[in-house]
Design a protein around this motif. Structure first.
Motif, PDB file in Angstrom:
ATOM      1  N   UNK A 215      13.013   3.175  22.718  1.00  0.00           N
ATOM      2  CA  UNK A 215      14.474   3.258  22.841  1.00  0.00           C
ATOM      3  C   UNK A 215      14.997   4.554  22.235  1.00  0.00           C
ATOM      4  N   UNK A 216      14.406   4.991  21.125  1.00  0.00           N
ATOM      5  CA  UNK A 216      14.824   6.278  20.553  1.00  0.00           C
ATOM      6  C   UNK A 216      14.563   7.422  21.536  1.00  0.00           C
ATOM      7  N   UNK A 217      13.419   7.378  22.215  1.00  0.00           N
ATOM      8  CA  UNK A 217      13.140   8.397  23.235  1.00  0.00           C
ATOM      9  C   UNK A 217      14.211   8.375  24.329  1.00  0.00           C
ATOM     10  N   UNK A 218      14.507   7.191  24.832  1.00  0.00           N
ATOM     11  CA  UNK A 218      15.389   7.062  25.996  1.00  0.00           C
ATOM     12  C   UNK A 218      16.843   7.387  25.654  1.00  0.00           C
ATOM     13  N   UNK A 219      17.301   6.963  24.483  1.00  0.00           N
ATOM     14  CA  UNK A 219      18.718   7.113  24.158  1.00  0.00           C
ATOM     15  C   UNK A 219      19.077   8.512  23.676  1.00  0.00           C
ATOM     16  N   UNK A 220      18.091   9.294  23.256  1.00  0.00           N
ATOM     17  CA  UNK A 220      18.381  10.665  22.858  1.00  0.00           C
ATOM     18  C   UNK A 220      19.341  10.715  21.684  1.00  0.00           C
ATOM     19  N   UNK A 221      20.491  11.361  21.884  1.00  0.00           N
ATOM     20  CA  UNK A 221      21.448  11.549  20.796  1.00  0.00           C
ATOM     21  C   UNK A 221      22.255  10.305  20.479  1.00  0.00           C
ATOM     22  N   UNK A 222      22.188   9.292  21.334  1.00  0.00           N
ATOM     23  CA  UNK A 222      22.874   8.037  21.009  1.00  0.00           C
ATOM     24  C   UNK A 222      22.079   7.303  19.929  1.00  0.00           C
ATOM     25  N   UNK A 223      22.743   6.760  18.965  1.00  0.00           N
ATOM     26  CA  UNK A 223      22.061   6.057  17.883  1.00  0.00           C
ATOM     27  C   UNK A 223      21.658   4.652  18.303  1.00  0.00           C
ATOM     28  N   UNK A 227      27.238   1.154  18.071  1.00  0.00           N
ATOM     29  CA  UNK A 227      28.282   0.855  19.051  1.00  0.00           C
ATOM     30  C   UNK A 227      28.492   1.990  20.038  1.00  0.00           C
ATOM     31  N   UNK A 228      27.859   3.139  19.779  1.00  0.00           N
ATOM     32  CA  UNK A 228      28.022   4.292  20.670  1.00  0.00           C
ATOM     33  C   UNK A 228      27.130   4.208  21.908  1.00  0.00           C
ATOM     34  N   UNK A 229      26.166   3.299  21.919  1.00  0.00           N
ATOM     35  CA  UNK A 229      25.232   3.219  23.053  1.00  0.00           C
ATOM     36  C   UNK A 229      25.978   2.718  24.293  1.00  0.00           C
ATOM     37  N   UNK A 230      25.926   3.467  25.395  1.00  0.00           N
ATOM     38  CA  UNK A 230      26.660   3.053  26.600  1.00  0.00           C
ATOM     39  C   UNK A 230      26.077   1.780  27.214  1.00  0.00           C
ATOM     40  N   UNK A 231      26.935   1.025  27.840  1.00  0.00           N
ATOM     41  CA  UNK A 231      26.535  -0.203  28.530  1.00  0.00           C
ATOM     42  C   UNK A 231      25.436   0.065  29.552  1.00  0.00           C
ATOM     43  N   UNK A 232      25.534   1.155  30.300  1.00  0.00           N
ATOM     44  CA  UNK A 232      24.554   1.430  31.343  1.00  0.00           C
ATOM     45  C   UNK A 232      23.225   1.920  30.783  1.00  0.00           C
TER      46      UNK A 232
END
Length: 316
Positions: A215-223, A227-232
């Motif tokens: 998940x860290x790989x996929x989300x990149x700069x999103x933590x 709550x900053x992780x986008x729904x999509x």
């Protein structure tokens, strides 16, 4: 597996478990090399009739591979989004299911060379899958025998997460939607805090201990988990209101699978949203056990998914 898990696993799968390679996702280059060696063994199945392939490119430059028997169209199509942990595989690594879907169901299977994290974090893979759906549901697809009004999406593991996000994105954008979704052990929750995620930290095929890394790989700069992780990006965050209006959905879960509970919770929200939903739970099985050839339970799982496609995709 611990003793409790060994007591419930299907006997054929228990025999195979010690033979499965164990990856270290903190060393992604080594893991990718290990996956390539694993997939190279018997990557293309024998087919009862000739299945032809052709590669096409969308307007956005995404390569798609089409699998079909020769003959007149238009035919229903399935966009198949492979298991990848969002960071593994290639267009070639989806050849086996592409051939199998085309041969067993006499449809056109479409696989997608979507970009991989961490080099290409969210939303790169989803953008590529959206390009594939736009192409398959457009007039351009007719030249290849596809009926653009009869396109379903099948996703396995991370591909299941992409499939769900793809349907949600099409709804948000008012774009053409698939007529059915088949989500096989979808990976959709970056929070990694379900009971099954904690319990199955060391199970075969997929380890809960690896999920935060991917998940860290996929989300990149999103933590991850914020709550900053986008729904999509992590569609386990979708509410019933978000899910309302999605196409009929078939969901598969596996008893000894870290992703089990996020998919079970999704099934409840889909039903709450009024989406026609079928949930199939595979007792005694670990993550995507059907991808290991030669077991009776694997054949049973594949037959169930094919039967669902025949019901949900008009004209099969």
């Amino acid at each position: 597996m611990n003793n409790d898990e060994s007591a419930v696993v299907d006997p054929e799968l228990a025999v195979l478990a010690p033979m499965l390679p164990r990856a270290d996702f903190s060393d992604l280059a080594a893991t990718r090399a290990l996956e390539a060696r694993f997939l190279a063994v018997g990557s293309v199945p024998e087919t009862s009739r000739t299945v032809e392939t052709v590669d096409v490119r969308t307007a956005e430059g995404v390569t798609l591979r089409l699998f079909q028997h020769p003959g007149a169209g238009p035919r229903p199509a399935v966009i198949f989004l492979r298991a990848s942990a969002y960071a593994l595989g290639s267009l070639d690594s989806a050849d086996r299911p592409g051939y199998a879907l085309a041969d067993e169901l006499d449809l056109i299977a479409v696989t997608v060379d979507y970009r991989l994290a961490p080099q290409h974090p969210y939303p790169a893979a989803l953008d590529d899958c959206a390009a594939a759906l736009r192409w398959a549901t457009s007039a351009a697809a007719r030249a290849y025998g596809i009926d653009p009004d009869r396109v379903a999406v099948v996703g396995e593991s991370a591909g299941g997460g992409l499939a769900l996000a793809l349907a949600l994105r099409a709804k948000q954008e008012g774009a053409a939607r698939p007529v059915a979704l088949l989500l096989d052990a979808p990976t959709i929750d970056d929070r990694c805090d379900t009971p099954s995620m904690r319990e199955f930290a060391e199970t075969p095929m997929w380890r809960g201990a690896d999920c935060p890394i991917l998940w860290d790989y996929y989300l990149g700069d999103y933590g991850r988990g914020s709550d900053d992780v986008p729904l999509l990006a992590a569609p386990a965050r979708a509410t019933a209101a978000d899910l309302a209006g999605l196409p009929p959905t078939w969901l598969a879960t596996y008893q000894l699978d870290p992703t089990r509970d996020e998919a079970l919770r999704l099934a409840g929200r889909l039903l709450e949203a009024g989406v026609p939903t079928e949930l199939v739970h595979h007792a005694g099985a670990y993550h995507l056990a059907h991808t290991l050839p030669g077991t009776r339970i694997g054949a049973y799982i594949v037959n169930q998914r094919n039967a669902a496609l025949r019901r949900l995709l008009p004209g099969l």
